[in-house]
Structures are given as C-alpha cells and as structure tokens.
Design a protein around this motif. Structure first.
Motif, PDB file in Angstrom:
ATOM      1  N   VAL A  89     -21.708 -19.650  -8.526  1.00 54.85           N
ATOM      2  CA  VAL A  89     -20.392 -19.611  -7.963  1.00 54.85           C
ATOM      3  C   VAL A  89     -19.659 -20.732  -8.381  1.00 54.85           C
ATOM      4  O   VAL A  89     -19.535 -21.729  -7.739  1.00 54.85           O
ATOM      5  CB  VAL A  89     -20.524 -19.478  -6.330  1.00 54.85           C
TER       6      VAL A  89
ATOM      7  N   PRO B   3     -17.650 -28.044   5.558  1.00 59.43           N
ATOM      8  CA  PRO B   3     -16.899 -29.202   5.983  1.00 59.43           C
ATOM      9  C   PRO B   3     -17.082 -30.282   5.120  1.00 59.43           C
ATOM     10  O   PRO B   3     -16.064 -30.962   4.818  1.00 59.43           O
ATOM     11  CB  PRO B   3     -17.441 -29.394   7.203  1.00 59.43           C
TER      12      PRO B   3
ATOM     13  N   ARG C 227      -7.888 -14.464   4.760  1.00 60.46           N
ATOM     14  CA  ARG C 227      -8.192 -13.607   3.436  1.00 60.46           C
ATOM     15  C   ARG C 227      -8.651 -12.167   3.963  1.00 60.46           C
ATOM     16  O   ARG C 227      -9.708 -12.330   4.633  1.00 60.46           O
ATOM     17  CB  ARG C 227      -9.444 -14.263   2.547  1.00 60.46           C
TER      18      ARG C 227
ATOM     19  N   LEU D  82     -15.707 -24.294   1.317  1.00 63.94           N
ATOM     20  CA  LEU D  82     -16.657 -23.513   1.892  1.00 63.94           C
ATOM     21  C   LEU D  82     -17.380 -24.217   2.950  1.00 63.94           C
ATOM     22  O   LEU D  82     -17.980 -23.253   3.675  1.00 63.94           O
ATOM     23  CB  LEU D  82     -17.675 -23.041   0.793  1.00 63.94           C
TER      24      LEU D  82
ATOM     25  N   ALA E  48     -16.494 -16.431  -9.105  1.00 61.33           N
ATOM     26  CA  ALA E  48     -17.877 -15.435  -8.967  1.00 61.33           C
ATOM     27  C   ALA E  48     -17.341 -14.134  -9.346  1.00 61.33           C
ATOM     28  O   ALA E  48     -18.259 -13.233 -10.066  1.00 61.33           O
ATOM     29  CB  ALA E  48     -18.408 -15.479  -7.678  1.00 61.33           C
TER      30      ALA E  48
ATOM     31  N   ASN F  36     -11.697 -16.089   6.969  1.00 58.18           N
ATOM     32  CA  ASN F  36     -12.087 -15.104   5.856  1.00 58.18           C
ATOM     33  C   ASN F  36     -12.521 -13.803   6.586  1.00 58.18           C
ATOM     34  O   ASN F  36     -13.551 -13.639   7.233  1.00 58.18           O
ATOM     35  CB  ASN F  36     -13.255 -15.829   5.177  1.00 58.18           C
TER      36      ASN F  36
ATOM     37  N   LYS G  76     -15.778 -24.436  15.966  1.00 53.45           N
ATOM     38  CA  LYS G  76     -15.083 -26.021  15.151  1.00 53.45           C
ATOM     39  C   LYS G  76     -13.807 -25.827  14.938  1.00 53.45           C
ATOM     40  O   LYS G  76     -13.157 -26.946  14.468  1.00 53.45           O
ATOM     41  CB  LYS G  76     -16.163 -26.167  14.066  1.00 53.45           C
TER      42      LYS G  76
ATOM     43  N   HIS H 253      -9.602 -24.338   3.777  1.00 55.19           N
ATOM     44  CA  HIS H 253     -11.033 -24.228   4.344  1.00 55.19           C
ATOM     45  C   HIS H 253     -11.322 -22.876   4.790  1.00 55.19           C
ATOM     46  O   HIS H 253     -10.710 -22.430   5.766  1.00 55.19           O
ATOM     47  CB  HIS H 253     -11.060 -25.577   5.362  1.00 55.19           C
ATOM     48  N   PHE H 254     -12.455 -22.380   4.252  1.00 59.52           N
ATOM     49  CA  PHE H 254     -12.994 -21.059   4.719  1.00 59.52           C
ATOM     50  C   PHE H 254     -13.731 -21.122   5.890  1.00 59.52           C
ATOM     51  O   PHE H 254     -14.754 -21.949   5.926  1.00 59.52           O
ATOM     52  CB  PHE H 254     -13.751 -20.453   3.723  1.00 59.52           C
TER      53      PHE H 254
ATOM     54  N   ASP I 173     -15.617 -11.094   1.419  1.00 57.19           N
ATOM     55  CA  ASP I 173     -16.970 -10.994   0.887  1.00 57.19           C
ATOM     56  C   ASP I 173     -17.459 -12.562   1.968  1.00 57.19           C
ATOM     57  O   ASP I 173     -16.746 -13.355   1.899  1.00 57.19           O
ATOM     58  CB  ASP I 173     -16.978 -11.697  -0.375  1.00 57.19           C
ATOM     59  N   ALA I 174     -18.752 -12.417   2.109  1.00 54.80           N
ATOM     60  CA  ALA I 174     -19.462 -13.267   2.718  1.00 54.80           C
ATOM     61  C   ALA I 174     -19.307 -12.879   4.346  1.00 54.80           C
ATOM     62  O   ALA I 174     -19.930 -13.449   5.351  1.00 54.80           O
ATOM     63  CB  ALA I 174     -18.760 -14.796   2.648  1.00 54.80           C
TER      64      ALA I 174
HETATM   65  C1  LIG Z   1     -18.265 -16.744  -3.757  1.00 54.38           C
HETATM   66  C2  LIG Z   1     -17.127 -15.963  -3.447  1.00 54.38           C
HETATM   67  C3  LIG Z   1     -16.315 -16.168  -2.142  1.00 54.38           C
HETATM   68  O1  LIG Z   1     -15.749 -15.429  -1.673  1.00 54.38           O
HETATM   69  S1  LIG Z   1     -16.505 -17.820  -1.530  1.00 54.38           S
HETATM   70  C4  LIG Z   1     -15.718 -17.645   0.133  1.00 54.38           C
HETATM   71  C5  LIG Z   1     -16.646 -16.702   0.927  1.00 54.38           C
HETATM   72  N1  LIG Z   1     -17.583 -17.660   1.533  1.00 54.38           N
HETATM   73  C6  LIG Z   1     -17.430 -18.286   2.577  1.00 54.38           C
HETATM   74  O2  LIG Z   1     -16.533 -18.341   3.327  1.00 54.38           O
HETATM   75  C7  LIG Z   1     -18.746 -19.367   2.971  1.00 54.38           C
HETATM   76  C8  LIG Z   1     -18.255 -20.177   4.173  1.00 54.38           C
HETATM   77  N2  LIG Z   1     -19.538 -21.056   4.352  1.00 54.38           N
HETATM   78  C9  LIG Z   1     -20.491 -20.633   4.775  1.00 54.38           C
HETATM   79  O3  LIG Z   1     -20.856 -19.264   5.447  1.00 54.38           O
HETATM   80  C10 LIG Z   1     -21.473 -21.897   5.309  1.00 54.38           C
HETATM   81  O4  LIG Z   1     -21.110 -22.976   5.109  1.00 54.38           O
HETATM   82  C11 LIG Z   1     -22.788 -21.653   4.380  1.00 54.38           C
HETATM   83  C12 LIG Z   1     -22.463 -21.819   3.026  1.00 54.38           C
HETATM   84  C13 LIG Z   1     -23.441 -20.349   4.662  1.00 54.38           C
HETATM   85  C14 LIG Z   1     -23.859 -22.848   4.682  1.00 54.38           C
HETATM   86  O5  LIG Z   1     -23.881 -22.980   6.322  1.00 54.38           O
HETATM   87  P1  LIG Z   1     -24.795 -23.550   6.958  1.00 54.38           P
HETATM   88  O6  LIG Z   1     -26.415 -23.172   6.344  1.00 54.38           O
HETATM   89  O7  LIG Z   1     -24.895 -23.405   8.478  1.00 54.38           O
HETATM   90  O8  LIG Z   1     -24.596 -25.020   6.880  1.00 54.38           O
HETATM   91  P2  LIG Z   1     -25.065 -26.259   7.553  1.00 54.38           P
HETATM   92  O9  LIG Z   1     -26.341 -26.380   8.318  1.00 54.38           O
HETATM   93  O10 LIG Z   1     -25.036 -27.502   6.692  1.00 54.38           O
HETATM   94  O11 LIG Z   1     -23.913 -26.423   8.691  1.00 54.38           O
HETATM   95  C15 LIG Z   1     -23.671 -27.433   9.477  1.00 54.38           C
HETATM   96  C16 LIG Z   1     -22.649 -27.261  10.517  1.00 54.38           C
HETATM   97  O12 LIG Z   1     -21.484 -26.790  10.022  1.00 54.38           O
HETATM   98  C17 LIG Z   1     -21.103 -25.745  10.325  1.00 54.38           C
HETATM   99  N3  LIG Z   1     -20.388 -25.137   9.382  1.00 54.38           N
HETATM  100  C18 LIG Z   1     -20.955 -24.695   8.070  1.00 54.38           C
HETATM  101  N4  LIG Z   1     -20.010 -24.070   7.377  1.00 54.38           N
HETATM  102  C19 LIG Z   1     -18.971 -24.244   8.018  1.00 54.38           C
HETATM  103  C20 LIG Z   1     -17.531 -23.853   7.494  1.00 54.38           C
HETATM  104  N5  LIG Z   1     -17.171 -22.931   6.633  1.00 54.38           N
HETATM  105  N6  LIG Z   1     -16.447 -24.132   8.535  1.00 54.38           N
HETATM  106  C21 LIG Z   1     -16.838 -24.650   9.958  1.00 54.38           C
HETATM  107  N7  LIG Z   1     -18.172 -24.828  10.171  1.00 54.38           N
HETATM  108  C22 LIG Z   1     -18.928 -24.562   9.212  1.00 54.38           C
HETATM  109  C23 LIG Z   1     -22.290 -24.956  10.790  1.00 54.38           C
HETATM  110  O13 LIG Z   1     -22.190 -23.838  11.436  1.00 54.38           O
HETATM  111  C24 LIG Z   1     -23.196 -26.038  11.308  1.00 54.38           C
HETATM  112  O14 LIG Z   1     -22.536 -26.141  12.656  1.00 54.38           O
HETATM  113  P3  LIG Z   1     -23.640 -26.840  13.918  1.00 54.38           P
HETATM  114  O15 LIG Z   1     -23.962 -28.287  13.453  1.00 54.38           O
HETATM  115  O16 LIG Z   1     -25.059 -26.169  13.698  1.00 54.38           O
HETATM  116  O17 LIG Z   1     -23.079 -26.506  15.035  1.00 54.38           O
END
Ligand SMILES: CCC(=O)SCCNC(=O)CCNC(=O)[C@H](O)C(C)(C)COP(=O)(O)OP(=O)(O)OC[C@H]1O[C@@H](n2cnc3c(N)ncnc32)[C@H](O)[C@@H]1OP(=O)(O)O
Ligand SMILES: O=CC(=O)O
Ligand SMILES: [Mg+2]
Length: 353
Positions: A195, A277, A91, A275, A182, A57, A43, A31-32, A60-61
C-alpha cells in the motif's frame, strides 16, 4: 459545453453559490478513522486541534456489513463534535457501489453544514464529478445549506490518471486530488502488493567497470509513484486546487513513511493521509517548512528588495525566479503559523544574519 457564466451558477435552485477560489487551508494530515469503530470514534473529539483534517471513512477498510453503522456513526460525530480549527471530511463509497446514494442522502441533510469536503473514490472522468456536483447541489438546496461542500477526487484508476485534467476542471467544487496507490496498482496491473511506498525491485544499477565484483555495484531504489504525483501536481496547480499523497500502509516503518511524504512535499503536495495516529506527527513535520528553509527564504526575499534583478547570497545567484520560490515557502510558513503555536514560536525566533 458549459459557459464560464454557467460554471459559477448553482446547479439547483436554492443551492449555495459555487466558490470562486478554493481556500488554502492547512491539511498536512488527512487522518482516516472508521466512525463505526467505537474505539476509534471515541478518540475523535480529543484529536480536534491536533490534526488539520479528520476524515470519517465509509469506503474501503469498512466491512460491507458495517457500512450503515459507520454512516450513522459519522452522523453522530458530525452532530456532536465541535471541530474548531480542524477540517471535517468524509470519504463516501464509490459511485458504482450499492451504498453511495444512501451515504449522500443521509450525510448532506444531517451534517452537510459541518462537512468541509467529500472525498470521492475511484473517479474515472469528468462525468463522475458532474454527477456528484448536481446531486450535492440538489441536496444542499433541500437542506438549506449555505456553504458549498467541496469535492476531492482519489486518483486510483488508469482512466482517472488519463483524464486528470478534465477531472480537476469539472466543477468549482473541486478541492484537490489524492493518490490512491493501492487501487491504482491493481487497476494498472502493477506487480506490487504494497500500500504505497517504494519497492526494492524498482531500481537502477550503477554501470559495470572493469574488474567489478558482482554485488558491489551500487543500486538506487526509485520512486514508483513519481510519475503520477508529478502529473497530479501539475494538474492541480493549473486549476488552483491541491494535490496530496495518499496512504502509506507500512505503519511500523515510520522512516520510509517520512521519506515518501517528503518526496511528495518537495514535488508540490500539500499533505498526505494518516491511517494511524503515529502518522499524524510525521505528516505535520514533513509538510511544514523547516526553520532552516524559512530562514533562507526570508534572507533571499530581504536581499532581493523589490524582487527584481540578481544578487549573490552565500555564493549562490538569486533572482526574480528564486525569490518566487522563496515566497511559496514563506507563504506556507505563515499559513501554518496562524494555526500552529509551536511552529509560530519556531518561525518567530528566526533571526536573519
Ligand atoms: C489502502 C487503501 C485505502 O483505502 S487506505 C484508507 C483506508 N484504511 C483505513 O482507514 C485504515 C485506518 N486505520 C486502521 O484501521 C487501524 O489504524 C489499523 C491499521 C487496522 C491498525 O489498528 P490497530 O491494530 O488497532 O492499531 P494499534 O493497536 O496500534 O492502535 C492503537 C490505538 O489507536 C487506535 N487507532 C488505531 N488507528 C486509529 C485511527 N486511524 N484513528 C484513531 N484511532 C486509531 C486503536 O483503536 C488503539 O486504541 P486503544 O489504545 O486500544 O484504545
Ligand atoms: O484508496 C486508496 C488506495 O490506495 O487505493
Ligand atoms: Mg482505494
């Protein structure tokens, strides 16, 4: 040439002895989270025990202007959180980036005793692993770390795929490989902007028959990642390390995510990235053998006695080879039952009729 004797000797005076075998620890979901994002970081403590791997992580991101904040956020989390049964990975930034040296020289002294695995992006060949291997040994020796930090490579360049076997063989630290669809798509100049996951244009079409009305011929979407994942599985199995599917970017499409993860599971991968929860539950489900599969495997093992010869079970032939397949399934079920009480209860309730 490095001899077998040298391969298992520490690469710095005072560094821990390299592992002779990579432990098979459950890692269904990696889990990232961004350690510099306060909401996500908050969290993390509550996620311990609900996911097999928590990965901070830094690459990237994470925006360039936040690299230092995320790195320091990771140090704080590493120092404050008790990870219990959950593995703690990071990472780091890519080896050609301006951030990676600070990543390693900050993280290893501060939280090197907590970090199980360092994931290295955009690995091109054995030379990248040799670089990180020696540097980690020097940093571990200086910090007095007693357990070697393992290394996981992301396969996300054409050169990396071409050099896959030498990457797996480059160091006793090598824990596994992840597909990076990606970056790999970009590097290969593939024409998908997604992706991971499939593409509706990548298909085969049923042959025409006389009188066909165009549009009624069935099409079958194909898996863009089959070739690369299959190569990863073979290379990892050959070297005693573990293959993983990487990211699935369409967070809302939980059905297609489950399908992509299951393809990887069936081919031999042990886990995938999460990426968001919502993807943890999908990975935990897919990468755990079903009750039906475990029941069937146990029945075959029971029917096969000492594991040699051939028997008929439910109209099917089972023999020395199929009992080995069943033992793979049961071994995984046992490993997971040891850390997952719900799975243990489900597997314990199986009766062999
Ligand atoms: C493509 C190539 C790669 O390198 S992939 C690996 C790099 N990318 C990543 O690590 C992305 C990680 N994930 C994220 O940044 C987010 O999940 C993204 C995709 C932007 C979505 O975020 P958001 O729009 O806030 O989603 P949401 O509103 O549904 O979130 C609900 C609550 O959960 C939280 N949440 C979100 N993602 C995570 C996570 N990865 N780990 C822990 N918590 C997470 C949000 O902050 C949100 O919290 P709350 O309910 O507002 O308190
Ligand atoms: O890092 C992952 C990728 O898909 O790129
Ligand atoms: Mg990438």
């Amino acid at each position: 040439m490095r001899t077998a004797k040298d391969f298992f000797a520490p690469l710095a005076v005072g560094a821990p002895a390299p592992l002779r075998e990579i432990p098979a620890r459950p890692s269904r979901a990696i889990h990232f989270f961004d350690p510099g994002n306060e909401k996500m970081a908050a969290k993390v403590p509550a996620m311990v025990g609900t996911v097999d791997v928590l990965l901070g992580n830094l690459e990237d991101a994470v925006k360039a202007e936040n690299k230092e904040k995320s790195r320091l956020g990771l140090v704080k989390i590493g120092q404050e959180v008790d990870f219990g049964p959950t593995q703690f990975w990071t990472r780091i930034n890519s080896l050609d980036s301006p951030w990676v040296l600070d990543d390693l020289t900050t993280l290893v002294p501060a939280i090197g005793d907590k970090l199980d695995v360092i994931m290295v992006p955009k690995v091109q060949g054995a030379e990248d692993i040799h670089y990180i291997d020696r540097l980690l040994a020097q940093l571990e020796a200086k910090a007095g770390i007693t357990k070697p930090i393992q290394v996981h490579a992301i396969l996300e360049t054409a050169r990396g795929v071409a050099n896959i076997e030498e990457i797996c063989a480059a160091s006793p630290r090598m824990q596994g490989l992840s597909l990076g669809p990606a970056d790999l798509a970009a590097d290969r100049r593939m024409k998908t902007t997604r992706v991971g996951g499939g593409h509706p244009g990548y298909l085969v079409r049923q042959d025409p028959t006389d009188g066909d009305i165009e549009g009624l011929r069935t099409t079958y979407q194909q898996d863009l990642w089959h070739y690369t994942i299959a190569r990863m599985v073979d290379a990892c199995a050959m070297h005693g390390i573990y293959p993983y599917y990487g990211p699935f970017g369409d967070i809302k499409d939980v059905v297609a995510c489950e399908d992509q993860f299951r393809n990887a599971f069936l081919l031999g991968c042990v886990g995938a990235w999460s990426l968001h929860p919502v993807q943890i539950k999908i990975a935990n489900k897919v990468f755990s053998p079903s009750v039906e599969d475990v029941k069937h495997a146990r029945r075959v093992i029971a029917a096969m006695g000492d594991g040699t010869g051939a028997v008929m079970l439910d109209g099917k032939m089972e023999d020395d080879a199929s009992v080995k397949q069943c033992k793979v399934m049961v071994a995984l079920a046992d490993e997971l039952a040891a850390i997952d009480p719900d799975l243990k209860a489900a597997y314990d309730a199986i009766t062999l009729d």
